[in-house]
Design a protein around this motif. Sequence first.
Motif, PDB file in Angstrom:
ATOM      1  N   GLY A  84      43.418  15.649   6.611  1.00 12.90           N
ATOM      2  CA  GLY A  84      42.373  15.183   7.520  1.00 12.90           C
ATOM      3  C   GLY A  84      41.284  14.401   6.796  1.00 12.90           C
ATOM      4  N   LEU A  85      40.909  14.884   5.622  1.00 10.35           N
ATOM      5  CA  LEU A  85      39.907  14.155   4.828  1.00 10.35           C
ATOM      6  C   LEU A  85      40.428  12.796   4.390  1.00 10.35           C
ATOM      7  CD1 LEU A  85      38.435  17.027   2.623  1.00 10.35           C
ATOM      8  CD2 LEU A  85      37.294  15.782   4.476  1.00 10.35           C
ATOM      9  N   LEU A  86      41.704  12.738   4.020  1.00  4.07           N
ATOM     10  CA  LEU A  86      42.308  11.464   3.610  1.00  4.07           C
ATOM     11  C   LEU A  86      42.299  10.477   4.777  1.00  4.07           C
ATOM     12  CD1 LEU A  86      43.870   9.754   1.539  1.00  4.07           C
ATOM     13  CD2 LEU A  86      45.959  10.795   2.431  1.00  4.07           C
ATOM     14  N   LEU A  87      42.705  10.940   5.947  1.00  2.45           N
ATOM     15  CA  LEU A  87      42.688  10.055   7.118  1.00  2.45           C
ATOM     16  C   LEU A  87      41.271   9.594   7.450  1.00  2.45           C
ATOM     17  CD1 LEU A  87      45.248  11.773   9.500  1.00  2.45           C
ATOM     18  CD2 LEU A  87      45.476   9.575   8.364  1.00  2.45           C
ATOM     19  N   ALA A  88      40.309  10.502   7.378  1.00  4.75           N
ATOM     20  CA  ALA A  88      38.917  10.133   7.669  1.00  4.75           C
ATOM     21  C   ALA A  88      38.412   9.102   6.677  1.00  4.75           C
ATOM     22  CB  ALA A  88      38.039  11.379   7.645  1.00  4.75           C
ATOM     23  N   SER A  89      38.749   9.279   5.398  1.00  2.88           N
ATOM     24  CA  SER A  89      38.281   8.307   4.394  1.00  2.88           C
ATOM     25  C   SER A  89      38.903   6.940   4.627  1.00  2.88           C
ATOM     26  CB  SER A  89      38.582   8.805   2.981  1.00  2.88           C
ATOM     27  OG  SER A  89      39.973   8.773   2.728  1.00  2.88           O
ATOM     28  N   LEU A  90      40.176   6.905   5.050  1.00  2.06           N
ATOM     29  CA  LEU A  90      40.812   5.615   5.340  1.00  2.06           C
ATOM     30  C   LEU A  90      40.169   4.942   6.551  1.00  2.06           C
ATOM     31  CD1 LEU A  90      44.581   6.546   4.799  1.00  2.06           C
ATOM     32  CD2 LEU A  90      43.141   5.115   3.331  1.00  2.06           C
ATOM     33  N   LEU A  91      39.847   5.723   7.566  1.00  2.00           N
ATOM     34  CA  LEU A  91      39.207   5.149   8.759  1.00  2.00           C
ATOM     35  C   LEU A  91      37.821   4.608   8.465  1.00  2.00           C
ATOM     36  CD1 LEU A  91      40.252   7.717  11.512  1.00  2.00           C
ATOM     37  CD2 LEU A  91      41.006   5.358  11.287  1.00  2.00           C
ATOM     38  N   PHE A  92      37.041   5.372   7.708  1.00  3.42           N
ATOM     39  CA  PHE A  92      35.667   4.945   7.412  1.00  3.42           C
ATOM     40  C   PHE A  92      35.621   3.802   6.405  1.00  3.42           C
ATOM     41  CE2 PHE A  92      34.502   9.291   8.966  1.00  3.42           C
ATOM     42  CZ  PHE A  92      33.835   8.835  10.083  1.00  3.42           C
ATOM     43  N   ARG A  93      36.615   3.702   5.571  1.00  2.30           N
ATOM     44  CA  ARG A  93      36.650   2.625   4.589  1.00  2.30           C
ATOM     45  C   ARG A  93      36.866   1.282   5.266  1.00  2.30           C
ATOM     46  NH1 ARG A  93      40.307   3.805  -0.415  1.00  2.30           N
ATOM     47  NH2 ARG A  93      38.740   5.405  -0.580  1.00  2.30           N
ATOM     48  N   ARG A  94      37.610   1.267   6.358  1.00  2.00           N
ATOM     49  CA  ARG A  94      37.900   0.009   7.076  1.00  2.00           C
ATOM     50  C   ARG A  94      36.683  -0.505   7.824  1.00  2.00           C
ATOM     51  NH1 ARG A  94      43.924   0.751   9.621  1.00  2.00           N
ATOM     52  NH2 ARG A  94      44.979   0.875   7.627  1.00  2.00           N
ATOM     53  N   ARG A  95      35.733   0.320   8.117  1.00  2.00           N
ATOM     54  CA  ARG A  95      34.577  -0.107   8.908  1.00  2.00           C
ATOM     55  C   ARG A  95      33.502  -0.608   8.051  1.00  2.00           C
ATOM     56  NH1 ARG A  95      34.129   3.757  14.076  1.00  2.00           N
ATOM     57  NH2 ARG A  95      36.291   3.728  14.554  1.00  2.00           N
TER      58      ARG A  95
END
Length: 95
Positions: A84-95
Motif C-alpha cells: 500500500g505504501l509503494l502504491l501511494a508513493s507511486l501515485l503521489f510521485r506522478r502528481r
Amino acid sequence: MNTTSKTFGNGVEAARDTVNEAGERLEEATRGARKAAAEKLQGAAAYGRQHAGEALDAAQGLARSAGRYAKENPGQAILIGLGGLLLASLLFRRR
C-alpha cells in the motif's frame, strides 16, 4: 388642485397600492419557500446523521477485522502494508 395633479396623485396611489400588494404576495411566497426549505434541511440532516452512524459502524467493523487479521497473519499484514505504501508513493510521485 387641478385635474392633472389629481390624476397624477391617483396614479401614484395606485402604483403604491400595487407595489404594496406585490410585496405582500412576494412575502407569502418566500415564507412558503423558506418553510419548505427548512423542512427539507431538517430531513436531510436526520438522514445524514443516520447514515453517518452506519458509516462509522462499518469503519469500526473494518478496523476490528483488519486488527484481527494483522494479529493472526503478521507477515502478510506487513507485506500488504508495504504494498500500500509503494502504491501511494507511486501515485503521489506522478502528481
